[in-house]
Motif scaffolding. Structure first.
Motif, PDB file in Angstrom:
ATOM      1  N   ASN A  13       0.845  -1.205   0.000  1.00 25.64           N
ATOM      2  CA  ASN A  13       0.000   0.000   0.000  1.00 25.64           C
ATOM      3  C   ASN A  13       0.880   1.255   0.000  1.00 25.64           C
ATOM      4  O   ASN A  13       1.096   1.870   1.038  1.00 25.64           O
ATOM      5  CB  ASN A  13      -0.920  -0.002   1.225  1.00 25.64           C
ATOM      6  CG  ASN A  13      -1.947   1.120   1.164  1.00 25.64           C
ATOM      7  OD1 ASN A  13      -2.270   1.635   0.093  1.00 25.64           O
ATOM      8  ND2 ASN A  13      -2.454   1.511   2.327  1.00 25.64           N
ATOM      9  N   PRO A  14       1.401   1.656  -1.167  1.00 24.48           N
ATOM     10  CA  PRO A  14       2.285   2.835  -1.220  1.00 24.48           C
ATOM     11  C   PRO A  14       1.517   4.110  -0.889  1.00 24.48           C
ATOM     12  O   PRO A  14       0.300   4.184  -1.085  1.00 24.48           O
ATOM     13  CB  PRO A  14       2.763   2.844  -2.673  1.00 24.48           C
ATOM     14  CG  PRO A  14       1.709   2.118  -3.429  1.00 24.48           C
ATOM     15  CD  PRO A  14       1.178   1.069  -2.499  1.00 24.48           C
ATOM     16  N   PRO A  15       2.216   5.122  -0.389  1.00 25.07           N
ATOM     17  CA  PRO A  15       1.545   6.384  -0.024  1.00 25.07           C
ATOM     18  C   PRO A  15       1.301   7.256  -1.246  1.00 25.07           C
ATOM     19  O   PRO A  15       1.790   6.975  -2.334  1.00 25.07           O
ATOM     20  CB  PRO A  15       2.555   7.037   0.919  1.00 25.07           C
ATOM     21  CG  PRO A  15       3.876   6.576   0.391  1.00 25.07           C
ATOM     22  CD  PRO A  15       3.657   5.163  -0.098  1.00 25.07           C
ATOM     23  N   ASN A  16       0.548   8.320  -1.032  1.00 21.88           N
ATOM     24  CA  ASN A  16       0.408   9.357  -2.058  1.00 21.88           C
ATOM     25  C   ASN A  16       1.690  10.184  -2.001  1.00 21.88           C
ATOM     26  O   ASN A  16       1.873  11.023  -1.121  1.00 21.88           O
ATOM     27  CB  ASN A  16      -0.822  10.225  -1.784  1.00 21.88           C
ATOM     28  CG  ASN A  16      -1.141  11.128  -2.952  1.00 21.88           C
ATOM     29  OD1 ASN A  16      -0.260  11.509  -3.715  1.00 21.88           O
ATOM     30  ND2 ASN A  16      -2.403  11.486  -3.097  1.00 21.88           N
ATOM     31  N   TRP A  17       2.580   9.953  -2.939  1.00 22.42           N
ATOM     32  CA  TRP A  17       3.938  10.464  -2.858  1.00 22.42           C
ATOM     33  C   TRP A  17       3.997  11.981  -2.728  1.00 22.42           C
ATOM     34  O   TRP A  17       4.751  12.516  -1.897  1.00 22.42           O
ATOM     35  CB  TRP A  17       4.727  10.015  -4.091  1.00 22.42           C
ATOM     36  CG  TRP A  17       4.745   8.537  -4.287  1.00 22.42           C
ATOM     37  CD1 TRP A  17       4.024   7.815  -5.195  1.00 22.42           C
ATOM     38  CD2 TRP A  17       5.495   7.576  -3.533  1.00 22.42           C
ATOM     39  NE1 TRP A  17       4.275   6.473  -5.058  1.00 22.42           N
ATOM     40  CE2 TRP A  17       5.184   6.302  -4.048  1.00 22.42           C
ATOM     41  CE3 TRP A  17       6.406   7.678  -2.485  1.00 22.42           C
ATOM     42  CZ2 TRP A  17       5.744   5.136  -3.549  1.00 22.42           C
ATOM     43  CZ3 TRP A  17       6.965   6.529  -1.976  1.00 22.42           C
ATOM     44  CH2 TRP A  17       6.648   5.275  -2.510  1.00 22.42           C
ATOM     45  N   ILE A  18       3.230  12.693  -3.526  1.00 24.75           N
ATOM     46  CA  ILE A  18       3.316  14.150  -3.544  1.00 24.75           C
ATOM     47  C   ILE A  18       2.730  14.772  -2.274  1.00 24.75           C
ATOM     48  O   ILE A  18       3.081  15.892  -1.899  1.00 24.75           O
ATOM     49  CB  ILE A  18       2.600  14.709  -4.801  1.00 24.75           C
ATOM     50  CG1 ILE A  18       3.309  14.213  -6.059  1.00 24.75           C
ATOM     51  CG2 ILE A  18       2.588  16.223  -4.803  1.00 24.75           C
ATOM     52  CD1 ILE A  18       4.771  14.614  -6.146  1.00 24.75           C
TER      53      ILE A  18
END
Length: 335
Positions: free
Chosen positions: A189-194
């Motif tokens: 579950n990767p984060p919202n990078w920006i």
């Protein structure tokens, strides 16, 4: 409604053509005066020939420099001591706001972070690639590919990297390249990078590094190739190899070029605007000086604060430009 729209469009078109006509007239006057001076200089003889030649060669450049740089700089410094509508003198209040307000402090700290990281990494990568690529076949092809991002505007580069950092809500297929990579590595579950602060600042720096590494590589590669073969051969006879050759011969010989590349990338980084405006608009803890200056002037309509930020930005760029000039003059004296 349609009639009103047509009237507005006609008025807008009329204003645009009027401004275009005024610009054309100004250009005609400028070039007309320049032509008259050229003709007069060509016919002048005796004592008037040299002064007129100097005027012809330097006059137009000095006029354009004054109109495009000197006068706007003086006006910006003047406006930085006035209120938002430029009607009331407030002294150094705008500068005090720049160093005490929370959002302005964030912009200053982020700008400092960018200057300390992005130019150093871009220059170091450029130097590493300059050394490595020169040792392989078809180096021109590889150099062209590495330099290619330099030909792309920061806006274009930002749009490209938006696809890399793209994020979708959990349960939806991730289309961003970075999210796909970390999922393959086991991060489910990767984060919202920006939106992830302070990580987003470093991810935005990658765009600057990607864009400027090719420039550093090309310039440093040329400097390395300019080292006399006699010095290289003498160092090899003395037993210098690998890292010893790099740190004792190559790096000292290209030191001035290395500094010029580093300070040039620093100046570009200090004026950073396009990447931040395109990617985040200065939100999510990514604000920098140039974008905050734009926002204060053209979004909040606070000319005083925007001008103060512009002066601070100018004060940061000036020492780097002055150092480059001093370094180049010192090199010319040595040669």
């Amino acid at each position: 409604m349609a009639a009103q729209t047509q009237v507005i469009l006609a008025s807008t078109a009329s204003d645009a053509f009027s401004k275009l006509g005024q610009t054309g007239e100004a250009l005609l006057v400028f070039f007309g005066i320049g032509l008259i001076i050229f003709v007069a200089a060509g016919r002048a003889t005796g004592r008037l020939h040299r002064p007129l030649t100097i005027v012809v060669l330097l006059g137009p450049a000095l006029v354009l420099l004054a109109v495009g740089l000197v006068i706007p700089a003086i006006r910006t410094i003047y406006l930085s001591f006035y209120s938002d509508d430029s009607s009331t003198f407030v002294g150094g209040k705008n500068f005090g706001w720049a160093f005490t307000n929370g959002s302005a402090q964030q912009a200053l700290l982020n700008t400092l972070l960018w200057i300390l990281i992005a130019p150093i990494v871009a220059t170091a990568l450029g130097l590493l690639l300059a050394v490595l690529v020169d040792r392989i076949k078809f180096q021109a092809v590889y150099k062209s590919l590495i330099f290619m991002p330099m030909a792309i505007s920061f806006v274009g580069a930002s749009i490209i990297w938006k696809f890399v950092y793209d994020y979708r809500a959990p349960g939806q297929p991730q289309t961003g390249l970075l999210s796909q990579v970390v999922i393959k590595l086991g991060w489910s579950n990767p984060p919202n990078w920006i939106l992830s602060h302070p990580l987003n600042n470093f991810l935005l720096m990658v765009i600057m590094i990607w864009s400027q590494t090719g420039f550093a590589m090309v310039v440093l590669s040329a400097a390395i190739k300019a080292i006399p073969d006699d010095i290289i051969d003498a160092a090899k006879v003395d037993g210098a190899r690998g890292l010893a050759m790099a740190f004792r011969i190559t790096f000292p010989m290209i030191r001035s070029t290395l500094i010029v590349v580093l300070t040039t990338v620093m100046i570009i980084t200090l004026k950073l605007f396009d990447i931040i405006r395109t990617m985040t608009g200065g939100n999510f803890g990514t604000e920098v000086l140039a974008n905050d200056m734009y926002s204060q002037t053209f979004v909040n309509f606070d000319t005083g604060k925007g001008s103060a930020l512009a002066v601070i930005l100018f004060a940061g760029v000036l020492p780097l430009v002055a150092y480059n000039i001093v370094l180049l003059r010192r090199e010319r004296q040595i040669r």
